[in-house]
Design a protein around this motif. Structure first.
Motif, PDB file in Angstrom:
ATOM      1  N   ALA A 120     -42.430 -62.298  18.727  1.00 44.25           N
ATOM      2  CA  ALA A 120     -42.288 -62.548  19.879  1.00 44.25           C
ATOM      3  C   ALA A 120     -43.380 -62.530  21.052  1.00 44.25           C
ATOM      4  O   ALA A 120     -44.212 -63.058  20.540  1.00 44.25           O
ATOM      5  CB  ALA A 120     -41.657 -61.441  19.853  1.00 44.25           C
ATOM      6  N   GLY A 121     -43.381 -62.947  21.984  1.00 44.93           N
ATOM      7  CA  GLY A 121     -44.405 -63.291  22.824  1.00 44.93           C
ATOM      8  C   GLY A 121     -43.812 -63.764  24.593  1.00 44.93           C
ATOM      9  O   GLY A 121     -42.748 -63.895  24.374  1.00 44.93           O
ATOM     10  N   GLY A 122     -45.140 -64.359  24.884  1.00 45.56           N
ATOM     11  CA  GLY A 122     -44.645 -64.915  26.244  1.00 45.56           C
ATOM     12  C   GLY A 122     -45.374 -64.254  26.941  1.00 45.56           C
ATOM     13  O   GLY A 122     -45.643 -62.725  26.868  1.00 45.56           O
ATOM     14  N   ASP A 123     -46.094 -64.362  28.461  1.00 48.81           N
ATOM     15  CA  ASP A 123     -46.154 -63.817  29.364  1.00 48.81           C
ATOM     16  C   ASP A 123     -45.685 -64.724  30.924  1.00 48.81           C
ATOM     17  O   ASP A 123     -46.288 -65.879  30.674  1.00 48.81           O
ATOM     18  CB  ASP A 123     -47.692 -63.727  29.225  1.00 48.81           C
ATOM     19  CG  ASP A 123     -48.623 -63.191  30.641  1.00 48.81           C
ATOM     20  OD1 ASP A 123     -48.679 -63.627  31.021  1.00 48.81           O
ATOM     21  OD2 ASP A 123     -49.134 -62.383  30.166  1.00 48.81           O
ATOM     22  N   PRO A 124     -45.576 -64.233  31.656  1.00 49.48           N
ATOM     23  CA  PRO A 124     -45.106 -64.635  32.749  1.00 49.48           C
ATOM     24  C   PRO A 124     -46.552 -65.708  33.764  1.00 49.48           C
ATOM     25  O   PRO A 124     -45.704 -67.601  34.491  1.00 49.48           O
ATOM     26  CB  PRO A 124     -44.356 -64.033  34.197  1.00 49.48           C
ATOM     27  CG  PRO A 124     -44.650 -62.927  32.845  1.00 49.48           C
ATOM     28  CD  PRO A 124     -45.314 -62.429  31.827  1.00 49.48           C
ATOM     29  N   ALA A 125     -47.586 -65.113  33.499  1.00 47.41           N
ATOM     30  CA  ALA A 125     -48.339 -66.355  34.272  1.00 47.41           C
ATOM     31  C   ALA A 125     -49.106 -67.311  33.271  1.00 47.41           C
ATOM     32  O   ALA A 125     -49.438 -68.176  33.859  1.00 47.41           O
ATOM     33  CB  ALA A 125     -50.025 -64.875  34.231  1.00 47.41           C
ATOM     34  N   ILE A 126     -48.836 -67.332  31.909  1.00 47.05           N
ATOM     35  CA  ILE A 126     -49.069 -68.558  31.301  1.00 47.05           C
ATOM     36  C   ILE A 126     -47.936 -69.517  31.509  1.00 47.05           C
ATOM     37  O   ILE A 126     -48.097 -70.468  31.822  1.00 47.05           O
ATOM     38  CB  ILE A 126     -48.923 -68.049  29.724  1.00 47.05           C
ATOM     39  CG1 ILE A 126     -50.011 -67.175  29.845  1.00 47.05           C
ATOM     40  CG2 ILE A 126     -48.971 -69.125  29.167  1.00 47.05           C
ATOM     41  CD1 ILE A 126     -50.653 -66.681  27.643  1.00 47.05           C
ATOM     42  N   ASP A 127     -46.802 -68.683  31.811  1.00 42.98           N
ATOM     43  CA  ASP A 127     -45.616 -69.954  32.065  1.00 42.98           C
ATOM     44  C   ASP A 127     -45.436 -70.238  33.249  1.00 42.98           C
ATOM     45  O   ASP A 127     -45.585 -71.693  33.422  1.00 42.98           O
ATOM     46  CB  ASP A 127     -44.308 -69.058  31.524  1.00 42.98           C
ATOM     47  CG  ASP A 127     -43.921 -68.308  30.161  1.00 42.98           C
ATOM     48  OD1 ASP A 127     -44.158 -68.644  29.030  1.00 42.98           O
ATOM     49  OD2 ASP A 127     -43.120 -67.632  30.232  1.00 42.98           O
ATOM     50  N   GLN A 128     -46.030 -69.594  34.370  1.00 45.95           N
ATOM     51  CA  GLN A 128     -46.290 -70.265  35.449  1.00 45.95           C
ATOM     52  C   GLN A 128     -47.367 -71.077  35.608  1.00 45.95           C
ATOM     53  O   GLN A 128     -47.119 -72.216  36.146  1.00 45.95           O
ATOM     54  CB  GLN A 128     -46.883 -68.945  36.325  1.00 45.95           C
ATOM     55  CG  GLN A 128     -46.656 -69.760  38.141  1.00 45.95           C
ATOM     56  CD  GLN A 128     -46.905 -68.682  38.562  1.00 45.95           C
ATOM     57  OE1 GLN A 128     -47.207 -67.268  38.355  1.00 45.95           O
ATOM     58  NE2 GLN A 128     -47.309 -68.552  40.437  1.00 45.95           N
ATOM     59  N   ARG A 129     -48.021 -70.961  34.451  1.00 38.24           N
ATOM     60  CA  ARG A 129     -49.630 -71.987  34.350  1.00 38.24           C
ATOM     61  C   ARG A 129     -48.875 -73.507  33.935  1.00 38.24           C
ATOM     62  O   ARG A 129     -48.894 -74.892  34.302  1.00 38.24           O
ATOM     63  CB  ARG A 129     -50.906 -71.823  34.203  1.00 38.24           C
ATOM     64  CG  ARG A 129     -52.043 -72.835  33.509  1.00 38.24           C
ATOM     65  CD  ARG A 129     -52.478 -71.830  33.867  1.00 38.24           C
ATOM     66  NE  ARG A 129     -53.958 -73.066  33.109  1.00 38.24           N
ATOM     67  CZ  ARG A 129     -55.276 -73.649  32.820  1.00 38.24           C
ATOM     68  NH1 ARG A 129     -55.908 -72.492  33.992  1.00 38.24           N
ATOM     69  NH2 ARG A 129     -56.152 -74.329  32.874  1.00 38.24           N
ATOM     70  N   VAL A 130     -48.070 -73.481  32.555  1.00 38.21           N
ATOM     71  CA  VAL A 130     -46.933 -74.281  32.356  1.00 38.21           C
ATOM     72  C   VAL A 130     -46.793 -74.612  33.965  1.00 38.21           C
ATOM     73  O   VAL A 130     -46.469 -76.295  32.901  1.00 38.21           O
ATOM     74  CB  VAL A 130     -46.588 -73.977  31.037  1.00 38.21           C
ATOM     75  CG1 VAL A 130     -45.590 -74.736  30.288  1.00 38.21           C
ATOM     76  CG2 VAL A 130     -47.899 -73.293  30.755  1.00 38.21           C
ATOM     77  N   GLU A 131     -45.638 -73.945  34.093  1.00 31.71           N
ATOM     78  CA  GLU A 131     -44.379 -74.970  34.915  1.00 31.71           C
ATOM     79  C   GLU A 131     -45.081 -75.716  36.056  1.00 31.71           C
ATOM     80  O   GLU A 131     -45.097 -77.122  36.580  1.00 31.71           O
ATOM     81  CB  GLU A 131     -44.050 -74.118  35.244  1.00 31.71           C
ATOM     82  CG  GLU A 131     -43.144 -73.184  34.485  1.00 31.71           C
ATOM     83  CD  GLU A 131     -41.649 -72.191  34.668  1.00 31.71           C
ATOM     84  OE1 GLU A 131     -42.679 -71.712  36.948  1.00 31.71           O
ATOM     85  OE2 GLU A 131     -41.189 -71.822  34.078  1.00 31.71           O
ATOM     86  N   GLN A 132     -46.794 -74.966  36.168  1.00 33.08           N
ATOM     87  CA  GLN A 132     -47.685 -75.548  37.602  1.00 33.08           C
ATOM     88  C   GLN A 132     -47.625 -76.788  37.055  1.00 33.08           C
ATOM     89  O   GLN A 132     -48.028 -78.372  37.482  1.00 33.08           O
ATOM     90  CB  GLN A 132     -48.303 -74.913  38.252  1.00 33.08           C
ATOM     91  CG  GLN A 132     -49.350 -75.501  39.108  1.00 33.08           C
ATOM     92  CD  GLN A 132     -50.312 -74.219  39.868  1.00 33.08           C
ATOM     93  OE1 GLN A 132     -50.004 -73.700  39.592  1.00 33.08           O
ATOM     94  NE2 GLN A 132     -51.449 -74.735  40.468  1.00 33.08           N
ATOM     95  N   TYR A 133     -48.413 -76.981  36.310  1.00 33.62           N
ATOM     96  CA  TYR A 133     -48.633 -77.754  35.163  1.00 33.62           C
ATOM     97  C   TYR A 133     -47.449 -79.097  35.161  1.00 33.62           C
ATOM     98  O   TYR A 133     -48.692 -80.827  35.641  1.00 33.62           O
ATOM     99  CB  TYR A 133     -49.855 -77.901  34.216  1.00 33.62           C
ATOM    100  CG  TYR A 133     -49.999 -79.426  33.338  1.00 33.62           C
ATOM    101  CD1 TYR A 133     -50.713 -79.976  33.943  1.00 33.62           C
ATOM    102  CD2 TYR A 133     -49.476 -79.476  32.428  1.00 33.62           C
ATOM    103  CE1 TYR A 133     -51.730 -80.654  32.961  1.00 33.62           C
ATOM    104  CE2 TYR A 133     -49.613 -81.125  31.537  1.00 33.62           C
ATOM    105  CZ  TYR A 133     -50.775 -81.565  31.499  1.00 33.62           C
ATOM    106  OH  TYR A 133     -51.624 -82.542  30.803  1.00 33.62           O
TER     107      TYR A 133
END
Length: 249
Positions: A120-133
């Motif tokens: 399990a994993g995931g972090d909203p900040a990481i997801d947001q950066r990937v989406e921004q990229y």
């Protein structure tokens, strides 16, 4: 020039496979996702900081270098995303994220129990950066760099630059001449420094047309033109390339 790349003009390489599906197996989607996240989290990008422990540069060029480092026989044996998997795995080992023994052990663990849940994993900040990229991309276009030397309609020669690790110059164009069709506005850098090959810093890019009869005398169709986008470092004055060798009948 590595054998397995830019194979124009080579014959008897076996049957071609025309697979039209983007992903053949479900795991390939995961490899694509890992690659995308690695690019998005690469530290040279001007994006918000995250708690990710990924701290080294990863670009399309690194992915290509990983695939190109495969033994040529393995390169032809593996499918597209299998080459990605090999390149990414080698990168993680080379940069100390995991050891080869740890990777082998984890592979054996999931081969023995394919239904074992993934961590399990995931972090909203990481997801947001990937989406921004993904939304804004990473354009190679730049206002820096030299002015173009050639203009539309000019005849140019193609250098035979030394290829150590990676190149964007097709082998079948080397030491040939072509005609500039388009000078793209602005300059364009490559994703990494290719060393003696010369690509990397921003420079002009030319769309150049080639006569296939010149590239493959007596072994090409007629009445069409092959176009290639070439970095300025790959082109020169036409008289600077050696004259073609004519084989005796």
């Amino acid at each position: 020039m590595k054998l397995q790349h830019y194979l124009g003009g080579l014959e008897d390489l076996g049957p071609a496979t025309f697979e039209k599906r983007v992903f053949v197996e479900e795991w390939e989607k995961g490899i694509f996702g890992i690659h995308t996240a690695m690019m998005a989290l690469s530290p040279q990008l001007p994006l918000p900081a995250t708690p990710s422990t990924f701290h080294t540069i990863w670009t399309w060029a690194d992915l290509r270098k990983g695939a190109e480092s495969l033994n040529p026989f393995d390169y032809f044996k593996f499918r597209y995303y299998e080459k990605w998997l090999g390149g990414i795995s080698g990168y993680f080992i080379a940069h100390g994220y995991i050891t080869e023994d740890e990777l082998d052990a984890k592979t054996a663990e999931y081969l023995a129990d394919p239904d074992k849940p993934l961590p399990a994993g995931g972090d909203p900040a990481i997801d947001q950066r990937v989406e921004q990229y993904l939304a804004q991309g990473d354009s190679p276009k730049s206002d820096a760099g030299p002015a173009p030397v050639f203009n539309k309609g000019d005849t140019i020669g193609v250098k035979d630059v030394p290829t150590i690790e990676h190149t964007r110059l097709p082998g079948y164009l080397r030491n040939h001449t072509g005609v500039v069709e388009t000078v793209y506005p602005g300059n364009y850098g490559y994703l990494c420094d290719t060393g003696p090959d010369g690509a990397g810093p921003p420079m002009p890019v030319y769309c150049v047309g080639f006569d296939p009869q010149q590239l493959w005398p007596g072994n090409a169709e007629t009445n069409f033109t092959i176009y290639a986008d070439l970095y300025a470092v790959y082109v020169t004055e036409p008289d600077a390339v050696p004259a073609p060798v004519v084989k005796a009948a």
